[in-house]
Design a protein around this motif. Structure first.
Motif, PDB file in Angstrom:
ATOM      1  N   THR A 168       5.691   4.156   2.017  1.00  0.00           N
ATOM      2  CA  THR A 168       6.287   5.352   2.616  1.00  0.00           C
ATOM      3  C   THR A 168       6.828   5.068   4.016  1.00  0.00           C
ATOM      4  O   THR A 168       7.862   5.616   4.385  1.00  0.00           O
ATOM      5  CB  THR A 168       5.287   6.525   2.628  1.00  0.00           C
ATOM      6  OG1 THR A 168       4.064   6.107   3.252  1.00  0.00           O
ATOM      7  CG2 THR A 168       5.010   7.022   1.217  1.00  0.00           C
ATOM      8  N   ASP A 169       6.148   4.204   4.772  1.00  0.00           N
ATOM      9  CA  ASP A 169       6.683   3.823   6.087  1.00  0.00           C
ATOM     10  C   ASP A 169       8.037   3.128   5.914  1.00  0.00           C
ATOM     11  O   ASP A 169       8.997   3.434   6.627  1.00  0.00           O
ATOM     12  CB  ASP A 169       5.717   2.890   6.825  1.00  0.00           C
ATOM     13  CG  ASP A 169       4.517   3.616   7.416  1.00  0.00           C
ATOM     14  OD1 ASP A 169       4.481   4.865   7.394  1.00  0.00           O
ATOM     15  OD2 ASP A 169       3.594   2.916   7.887  1.00  0.00           O
ATOM     16  N   THR A 188       0.865  -1.177   0.000  1.00  0.00           N
ATOM     17  CA  THR A 188       0.000   0.000   0.000  1.00  0.00           C
ATOM     18  C   THR A 188       0.905   1.231   0.000  1.00  0.00           C
ATOM     19  O   THR A 188       2.102   1.129   0.275  1.00  0.00           O
ATOM     20  CB  THR A 188      -0.893   0.043   1.253  1.00  0.00           C
ATOM     21  OG1 THR A 188      -0.032   0.157   2.411  1.00  0.00           O
ATOM     22  CG2 THR A 188      -1.768  -1.202   1.378  1.00  0.00           C
ATOM     23  N   SER A 189       0.314   2.379  -0.287  1.00  0.00           N
ATOM     24  CA  SER A 189       1.132   3.595  -0.277  1.00  0.00           C
ATOM     25  C   SER A 189       1.694   3.838   1.121  1.00  0.00           C
ATOM     26  O   SER A 189       2.846   4.241   1.264  1.00  0.00           O
ATOM     27  CB  SER A 189       0.327   4.794  -0.772  1.00  0.00           C
ATOM     28  OG  SER A 189      -0.824   4.985   0.005  1.00  0.00           O
ATOM     29  N   ARG A 190       0.905   3.569   2.167  1.00  0.00           N
ATOM     30  CA  ARG A 190       1.402   3.763   3.524  1.00  0.00           C
ATOM     31  C   ARG A 190       2.546   2.796   3.834  1.00  0.00           C
ATOM     32  O   ARG A 190       3.552   3.188   4.428  1.00  0.00           O
ATOM     33  CB  ARG A 190       0.311   3.606   4.569  1.00  0.00           C
ATOM     34  CG  ARG A 190       0.906   3.743   5.977  1.00  0.00           C
ATOM     35  CD  ARG A 190      -0.067   3.998   7.086  1.00  0.00           C
ATOM     36  NE  ARG A 190      -0.928   5.120   6.912  1.00  0.00           N
ATOM     37  CZ  ARG A 190      -0.664   6.364   7.327  1.00  0.00           C
ATOM     38  NH1 ARG A 190       0.493   6.643   7.881  1.00  0.00           N
ATOM     39  NH2 ARG A 190      -1.537   7.313   7.171  1.00  0.00           N
ATOM     40  N   CYS A 247       9.454   8.042   4.883  1.00  0.00           N
ATOM     41  CA  CYS A 247       8.961   9.373   4.483  1.00  0.00           C
ATOM     42  C   CYS A 247       7.478   9.501   4.815  1.00  0.00           C
ATOM     43  O   CYS A 247       6.818   8.520   5.109  1.00  0.00           O
ATOM     44  CB  CYS A 247       9.138   9.666   3.013  1.00  0.00           C
ATOM     45  SG  CYS A 247       9.876   8.518   1.941  1.00  0.00           S
ATOM     46  N   ALA A 248       7.011  10.721   4.730  1.00  0.00           N
ATOM     47  CA  ALA A 248       5.603  11.003   4.995  1.00  0.00           C
ATOM     48  C   ALA A 248       4.739  10.355   3.918  1.00  0.00           C
ATOM     49  O   ALA A 248       5.140  10.254   2.754  1.00  0.00           O
ATOM     50  CB  ALA A 248       5.369  12.507   5.021  1.00  0.00           C
ATOM     51  N   LYS A 249       3.526   9.936   4.288  1.00  0.00           N
ATOM     52  CA  LYS A 249       2.628   9.244   3.357  1.00  0.00           C
ATOM     53  C   LYS A 249       2.349  10.082   2.119  1.00  0.00           C
ATOM     54  O   LYS A 249       2.302   9.571   1.007  1.00  0.00           O
ATOM     55  CB  LYS A 249       1.315   8.891   4.046  1.00  0.00           C
ATOM     56  CG  LYS A 249       0.396   8.120   3.117  1.00  0.00           C
ATOM     57  CD  LYS A 249      -0.880   7.684   3.796  1.00  0.00           C
ATOM     58  CE  LYS A 249      -1.645   6.767   2.858  1.00  0.00           C
ATOM     59  NZ  LYS A 249      -2.904   7.263   2.457  1.00  0.00           N
ATOM     60  N   HIS A 307       2.106  10.349  -3.075  1.00  0.00           N
ATOM     61  CA  HIS A 307       1.038  10.957  -3.870  1.00  0.00           C
ATOM     62  C   HIS A 307       1.438  12.320  -4.429  1.00  0.00           C
ATOM     63  O   HIS A 307       0.855  12.769  -5.413  1.00  0.00           O
ATOM     64  CB  HIS A 307      -0.251  11.029  -3.050  1.00  0.00           C
ATOM     65  CG  HIS A 307      -0.793   9.666  -2.744  1.00  0.00           C
ATOM     66  ND1 HIS A 307      -1.471   8.915  -3.679  1.00  0.00           N
ATOM     67  CD2 HIS A 307      -0.710   8.899  -1.636  1.00  0.00           C
ATOM     68  CE1 HIS A 307      -1.791   7.746  -3.146  1.00  0.00           C
ATOM     69  NE2 HIS A 307      -1.345   7.710  -1.909  1.00  0.00           N
TER      70      HIS A 307
END
Length: 196
Positions: free
Chosen positions: A37-38, A32-34, A42-44, A48
């Motif tokens: 990024t996790d 998933t995008s989260r 980096c920030a979620k 995007h």
């Protein structure tokens, strides 16, 4: 975690590498995008902010990895006469098989990602078509050098190889060594055990 507003060097590759670690560790269902990024620290919103959406990210990751694999294929015709024909083709095949089948499957099952990949390939981005074309050119060059059977239909052999690689990627998971062995048997059948 990177502070807000601070540029992250080589962000695209950092996110791609993070996605591959998530895939390897947790499988395609966990991508998933989260999670990406996790994993990348980096920030979620970073993903995007740099991609139109998660499907675009997945498509661009697939295209990037195919580009890496296709780079070896693009170099094949210039390598005619060097090394072993079977080993040269096995090297390119190994690069394709190093793609994560979960990632390829994910890209195929997400309509936006699948469409983006197909459109990029139609526009000439390195993919199966480029690999097939390069393998055929390479085999013709090896025929000219007398290192591949004169009666070999180079175009059909290239299609058989690429079709096999596609099949192995899409029907995985299989142990990488088993896939490489299956491709090796195909290559020996196509160009002969004596394919110098």
């Amino acid at each position: 975690m990177s502070p807000r507003g601070v540029a992250i060097p080589e962000l695209r590759e950092r996110l791609f590498a993070a996605a591959e670690r998530v895939l390897a560790r947790d499988g395609a269902g966990a991508l998933t995008s989260r999670a990406v990024t996790d994993e990348a620290g980096c920030a979620k919103g970073v993903l995007h902010a740099h991609f139109e959406g998660f499907d675009t990210f997945v498509a661009d990751l697939v295209l990037s990895r195919f580009e890496t694999a296709a780079a070896l294929a693009l170099d094949l015709p210039a390598r005619a006469g060097e090394g072993s024909v079977v080993e040269n083709l096995a090297e390119v095949s190994g690069a394709v098989l190093s793609l994560d089948p979960g990632l390829v499957g994910l890209a195929v099952t997400r309509p936006v990602a699948a469409q983006r990949v197909r459109e990029a390939w139609r526009a000439g981005a390195p993919g199966f078509g480029v690999i097939e074309e390069c393998v055929a050119r390479y085999l013709r060059a090896e025929q000219d050098a007398g290192r591949a059977p004169a009666g070999l239909d180079a175009g059909s052999a290239a299609l058989a190889l690429v079709g096999t690689l596609h099949h192995l990627l899409m029907t995985g998971p299989e142990e990488p060594a088993a896939s490489r062995e299956r491709v090796g048997r195909l290559l020996r059948a196509l160009v002969g055990a004596g394919g110098v």
